[in-house]
Design a protein around this motif. Structure first.
Motif, PDB file in Angstrom:
ATOM      1  N   SER A 332       0.824  -1.215   0.000  1.00 28.99           N
ATOM      2  CA  SER A 332       0.000   0.000   0.000  1.00 28.99           C
ATOM      3  C   SER A 332       0.855   1.260   0.000  1.00 28.99           C
ATOM      4  O   SER A 332       0.440   2.302  -0.517  1.00 28.99           O
ATOM      5  CB  SER A 332      -0.944   0.006   1.211  1.00 28.99           C
ATOM      6  OG  SER A 332      -0.204  -0.022   2.428  1.00 28.99           O
ATOM      7  N   GLU A 333       2.071   1.183   0.574  1.00 31.93           N
ATOM      8  CA  GLU A 333       2.933   2.361   0.641  1.00 31.93           C
ATOM      9  C   GLU A 333       3.618   2.642  -0.688  1.00 31.93           C
ATOM     10  O   GLU A 333       4.120   3.742  -0.899  1.00 31.93           O
ATOM     11  CB  GLU A 333       3.980   2.191   1.742  1.00 31.93           C
ATOM     12  CG  GLU A 333       3.393   2.129   3.157  1.00 31.93           C
ATOM     13  CD  GLU A 333       4.472   2.044   4.212  1.00 31.93           C
ATOM     14  OE1 GLU A 333       5.665   2.013   3.827  1.00 31.93           O
ATOM     15  OE2 GLU A 333       4.139   2.010   5.413  1.00 31.93           O
ATOM     16  N   ALA A 334       3.677   1.660  -1.574  1.00 28.35           N
ATOM     17  CA  ALA A 334       4.389   1.850  -2.839  1.00 28.35           C
ATOM     18  C   ALA A 334       3.661   2.804  -3.770  1.00 28.35           C
ATOM     19  O   ALA A 334       4.270   3.517  -4.563  1.00 28.35           O
ATOM     20  CB  ALA A 334       4.595   0.500  -3.526  1.00 28.35           C
ATOM     21  N   GLY A 335       2.318   2.846  -3.661  1.00 28.03           N
ATOM     22  CA  GLY A 335       1.549   3.706  -4.548  1.00 28.03           C
ATOM     23  C   GLY A 335       1.346   3.065  -5.912  1.00 28.03           C
ATOM     24  O   GLY A 335       2.036   2.115  -6.294  1.00 28.03           O
ATOM     25  N   GLY A 336       0.382   3.584  -6.657  1.00 31.88           N
ATOM     26  CA  GLY A 336       0.123   3.088  -7.999  1.00 31.88           C
ATOM     27  C   GLY A 336       0.959   3.798  -9.037  1.00 31.88           C
ATOM     28  O   GLY A 336       1.873   4.568  -8.721  1.00 31.88           O
ATOM     29  N   GLY A 337       0.622   3.559 -10.299  1.00 35.64           N
ATOM     30  CA  GLY A 337       1.414   4.128 -11.380  1.00 35.64           C
ATOM     31  C   GLY A 337       1.458   5.645 -11.375  1.00 35.64           C
ATOM     32  O   GLY A 337       2.523   6.242 -11.573  1.00 35.64           O
ATOM     33  N   LEU A 338       0.318   6.295 -11.151  1.00 41.67           N
ATOM     34  CA  LEU A 338       0.290   7.761 -11.135  1.00 41.67           C
ATOM     35  C   LEU A 338       1.105   8.313  -9.978  1.00 41.67           C
ATOM     36  O   LEU A 338       1.847   9.291 -10.150  1.00 41.67           O
ATOM     37  CB  LEU A 338      -1.162   8.246 -11.041  1.00 41.67           C
ATOM     38  CG  LEU A 338      -1.356   9.761 -10.921  1.00 41.67           C
ATOM     39  CD1 LEU A 338      -0.735  10.484 -12.107  1.00 41.67           C
ATOM     40  CD2 LEU A 338      -2.835  10.101 -10.784  1.00 41.67           C
ATOM     41  N   ILE A 339       0.987   7.707  -8.799  1.00 39.64           N
ATOM     42  CA  ILE A 339       1.738   8.179  -7.638  1.00 39.64           C
ATOM     43  C   ILE A 339       3.234   8.056  -7.889  1.00 39.64           C
ATOM     44  O   ILE A 339       4.012   8.972  -7.585  1.00 39.64           O
ATOM     45  CB  ILE A 339       1.333   7.388  -6.378  1.00 39.64           C
ATOM     46  CG1 ILE A 339      -0.159   7.563  -6.086  1.00 39.64           C
ATOM     47  CG2 ILE A 339       2.166   7.830  -5.188  1.00 39.64           C
ATOM     48  CD1 ILE A 339      -0.595   8.990  -5.873  1.00 39.64           C
TER      49      ILE A 339
END
Length: 374
Positions: A332-339
């Motif tokens: 969850s801390e890694a973030g998705g592509g946009l983040i």
């Protein structure tokens, strides 16, 4: 003091000053500038690393060690104890459950710190969370940040590096923090100012001015110096010309983009929000290519475009690929592509194709980005 909910949780984004508040409280306790009930109080700080490793038995043992320390201090000195947990959300739930039994002790004041996002996950543990009074810490204004840097941070850097830091350099560090979307005031400008001070020292400069700050940010954020230029009129005349060399027969669209960017830089538009331009036209008229041309002209790299097709945003799972998994889930801390794109590219272009074809949830998510930049 309150008889109920004397335990607090400080909620703010990273770098705004949650820990600094407790450090300032410690200074005031030492100098005696506190209410009578906090005279000679003992402040105990528990770092996030305390619960980083170990199983259930280890976590319970560490909680007991904290409780024993509190009891020993109170029995020895009859002092009030302020227990501060940095990054409260990192404490395992079983440890939080165990801590409930000593939160209501006399002469004990519990304070934790976390971010708004992580506070939501803590709130789900209602039995623990309801014992805490949420206190939201707002990001300081630019002017307040300037005073913090001028009166506290800059003198320390000047002493350490043997340089003079101008007011213009401080204000520039505050303004250019906008190219670092995951940094907040005052921590973001502090980092910029310190790194620029190191650069000035290496160049054997005795004065740190705005040019050195600008040079550092341009290199660190991989931005052309023209992006940070003061000459807005010249810059955006050149922007229109640069876009015109890439995209033919679309003068109105090019002018709309240049004017939107001009309003942003001159602060006619809200500097905290993204520049938003809607492009409407038939397939093959150059809408997508214009986004790539803008990235090349503004940031020196056409690859600084992140494309989202709203036709693919049909459910929550698809949204999570952009923003990351909810708190508590794996990665969850890694973030998705946009983040990840935003973290790696302080300046860039978000290209949203087929904007009206996403699900209602996807459109709500997008509108929140366009309206608030969040």
């Amino acid at each position: 003091s309150r008889l109920e909910k004397r335990n607090a949780i400080l909620i703010a984004e990273p770098g705004i000053g949650k820990t600094a508040i407790l450090e300032r409280l410690a200074q005031r306790i030492v100098s005696g500038e506190v209410p009578p009930e906090f005279k000679n109080a003992e402040l105990l700080r528990v770092s996030a690393a305390t619960f980083e490793i170990g199983g259930l038995a280890d976590n319970l043992r560490r909680v007991q060690q904290i409780a024993d320390t509190i009891q020993r201090v109170q029995q020895t000195n009859s002092k009030p104890v302020i227990l501060f947990f940095d990054e409260l959300h990192t404490i395992p739930q079983v440890a939080r459950e165990e801590m409930k039994r000593f939160l209501d002790r006399d002469l004990l004041y519990f304070t934790g710190a976390t971010t708004p996002t992580e506070a939501q996950s803590l709130e789900r543990n209602s039995a623990f969370y309801r014992r805490l009074k949420p206190l939201s810490i707002v990001e300081p204004t630019r002017e307040h940040t300037f005073r913090i840097l001028r009166e506290s941070w800059a003198p320390r850097l000047e002493k350490k590096y043997g340089i003079t830091i101008t007011d213009e350099a401080i204000r520039e560090s505050i303004e250019l923090t906008r190219y670092y979307p995951d940094r907040f005031r005052p921590d973001g400008p502090q980092d910029i100012l310190q790194d620029a001070a190191v650069r000035a020292t290496r160049k054997q400069e005795k004065t740190l001015g705005r040019e050195t700050v600008r040079d550092y940010v341009a290199e660190d954020a991989r931005l052309p110096l023209t992006t940070l230029s003061d000459d807005v009129a010249t810059k955006y005349r050149e922007l229109e010309a640069a876009l015109g060399r890439e995209i033919f027969n679309q003068p109105e669209a090019i002018q709309a983009i240049a004017e939107a960017r001009r309003r942003k830089i001159t602060r006619v538009a809200d500097p905290e929000k993204p520049t938003v331009v809607g492009l409407f036209g038939l397939t093959g008229t150059g809408k997508t290519e214009l986004a790539y041309a803008l990235a090349k002209a503004e940031f020196g790299d056409a690859a600084r475009v992140y494309r989202i097709s709203m036709t693919e945003m049909t459910n929550e799972g698809k949204l999570n690929t952009q923003v990351g998994s909810p708190n508590g889930y794996r990665d969850s801390e890694a973030g998705g592509g946009l983040i990840r794109f935003l973290k790696n590219n302080p300046g860039g272009v978000l290209l949203v194709d087929e904007i009206m074809k996403g699900s209602p949830e996807a459109r709500d998510w997008l509108y929140n980005i366009l309206d608030k930049g969040e």
